[in-house]
Design an enzyme around this catalytic site. Structure first.
Site, short mmCIF file in Angstrom:
data_model
loop_
_atom_site.label_atom_id
_atom_site.label_comp_id
_atom_site.label_asym_id
_atom_site.label_seq_id
_atom_site.Cartn_x
_atom_site.Cartn_y
_atom_site.Cartn_z
CG HIS A 5 25.72 32.46 40.53
ND1 HIS A 5 24.98 32.64 39.58
CD2 HIS A 5 26.96 33.21 40.37
CE1 HIS A 5 25.45 33.76 38.81
NE2 HIS A 5 26.76 33.77 39.18
CD GLU A 47 28.82 38.79 34.75
OE1 GLU A 47 28.62 38.22 33.97
OE2 GLU A 47 28.31 38.63 35.97
CD GLU A 48 27.18 37.44 38.86
OE1 GLU A 48 26.32 36.84 38.22
OE2 GLU A 48 28.43 36.89 39.02
CG ASP A 74 51.87 33.57 34.49
OD1 ASP A 74 52.05 34.97 35.06
OD2 ASP A 74 52.21 32.83 34.93
CG ASP A 116 50.91 31.06 38.64
OD1 ASP A 116 50.92 32.27 38.21
OD2 ASP A 116 51.68 30.32 38.88
CG ASP A 151 56.17 34.27 36.63
OD1 ASP A 151 54.96 33.71 36.06
OD2 ASP A 151 56.29 34.13 37.68
CB ILE A 152 51.37 37.78 36.81
CG1 ILE A 152 51.27 38.39 35.33
CG2 ILE A 152 50.44 38.41 37.85
CD1 ILE A 152 51.88 39.61 35.51
CG ASP A 190 33.09 36.21 34.37
OD1 ASP A 190 33.28 35.83 35.51
OD2 ASP A 190 31.73 36.36 33.78
#
Length: 432
Positions: free
Chosen positions: A283, A165-166, A302, A298, A37-38, A194
């Site tokens: 943005h 990336e943007e 996970d 969360d 579990d993170i 993302d």
């Protein structure tokens, strides 16, 4: 996430200092969970760091701006300390130097690479905390969890944090295009994360339709990671998986929505507000630390861990037994308490990376000093007191206890060294 628009498709013993001496709890080994579990608090801490970096560097972390390089250096330092082999790849875009951060976890089959990534840059208008601080922070905490648990995967694990990336997926495209053919062929799957904490969230998984062969397994794995319904979305060429897909590498990912509005059916399924964008601050300058739904963050963090642990396999020397003490221990103000675990049946000494899992509820964790006490009384400091304004501690510490026999009674000693705050140990564990 870059500007191109696509519409999502359908489809988480009080031992009072010197007064009471309850019996020592002898905990039986329990099976370590296949997927950790993170702790979302840890992910939020990384987001706070990124917000601070933006605040201190003109309000953003955009390509070519000092906040972006500071973000790269910050993440790199944490990965270096955890034992990753990191490298920074430079490229040029719009007349400015950009950076990709690549981190390899030692071990695993070098010809079978599982890669996970997301972009680290923001737009120039704001700090980019949801887009894409959330994906970057979730990936970082999963990477650190790999290290804490000394994971020995069958596949080789690689992480990427992409620049520019943007501006049109510049960093990830540069990385893929500059890989030698042999190295490119070794990457068997790429997972992209993302915008995973949108404030009015949906739960989208990248559709395998139209993607390279092998993407269906990634889609199905990520769908299985959630306890809530998901919908498939055709992200198209909108994020950093695109360069990998063009190279024929199977791709997958998760997404909680950007400027598109949530439908009534989606609000009924997931909660939130119909007729409002998944991220109203997309943005914009208001994409700050307050622009994140913690539950979505969360669940998606996970999901990253679920995908990694499921797809990477387990090889090498398996972890030893795990012992735990789940009993609550109250931590009164300005006291020292201990919680014991008696270990038996483990041959030889403790490992050099003994994992100490700690779950503490506290109103000001900066007051707390924590030691792991070995059976012979030797104390290993795992946390000092600090000016840490956050509460609670849900994390795993690593202790080099290789000089200590494994068997015997170990103790978690927690000292509250300043007044006005209280808490409790909810439980703790030792992973040999």
């Amino acid at each position: 996430m870059s500007l191109r628009r696509t519409i999502p498709a359908a489809s988480a013993l009080v031992l009072a200092a010197a007064l009471l001496s309850p019996p020592v709890v002898t905990a039986a080994p329990v099976t370590a969970p296949a997927v950790p579990d993170i702790p979302v608090a840890n992910v939020q801490a990384h987001l706070n760091d990124l917000q601070t970096i933006a605040t201190n560097n003109g309000g953003n972390r955009a390509h070519g701006r000092p906040g972006y390089l500071a973000s790269v250096n910050h993440v790199k330092a944490k990965l270096d300390a955890a034992g990753y082999q990191t490298s920074v790849q430079q490229f040029t875009s719009n007349g400015a130097t950009g950076y990709n951060l690549i981190a390899d976890w030692p071990g695993g089959d070098p010809n079978d690479v599982l890669m996970l990534g997301g972009h680290l840059d923001s737009v120039s208008a704001g700090p980019g905390i949801n887009d894409n601080g959330t994906g970057s922070a979730g990936l970082l905490e999963v990477a650190l969890t790999v290290a804490r648990q000394s994971l020995v995967p069958t596949k080789h694990i690689r992480f990427g944090w992409w620049g520019a990336e943007e501006l049109g997926l510049i960093g990830s495209t540069y990385y893929v295009n500059n890989l030698p053919t042999t190295e490119r062929s070794r990457i068997k799957a790429y997972l992209n994360f993302d915008m995973i904490g949108s404030p009015n969230p949906g739960y989208f998984v990248y559709s395998a339709s139209g993607q390279p062969s092998g993407s269906l397994l990634l889609q199905q794995t990520l769908q299985a990671a959630f306890s809530v319904p998901t919908e498939l979305t055709s992200v198209g060429g909108r994020s950093d998986h695109a360069a990998f897909a063009r190279a024929g590498i199977p791709v997958g990912g998760t997404f909680t929505g950007a400027e598109v509005t949530k439908t009534s059916a989606q609000a009924q399924k997931w909660g939130g507000t119909a007729g409002v964008a998944f991220d109203r601050c997309y943005h914009r300058s208001c994409d700050t630390i307050s622009n994140v739904d913690v539950t979505a963050l969360d669940r998606n963090s996970d999901a990253i861990a679920y995908a990694l642990w499921t797809l990477a396999g387990s090889g090498g020397t398996p972890p030893g037994p795990r012992f735990e003490n789940p009993a609550d221990v109250t931590i009164p103000d300005l006291t020292t308490v201990e919680s014991p675990i008696t270990v038996s049946g483990v041959a030889g000494n403790a490992p050099s990376a003994l994992a100490v899992g700690v779950d503490i509820t506290h109103t000001y964790r900066g007051d707390l000093v924590i030691d792991l006490v070995a059976p012979d009384g030797s104390a290993y400091r795992v946390k000092t007191s600090s000016n840490d304004s956050a509460n609670d501690i849900v994390t795993t510490y690593t202790v080099n206890a290789s000089s200590e026999p494994a068997n015997g009674t170990w103790k978690l000693r927690v000292q509250d060294v300043a007044s006005a705050d209280t808490g409790r140990i909810n439980g703790w564990s030792l992973q040999f």
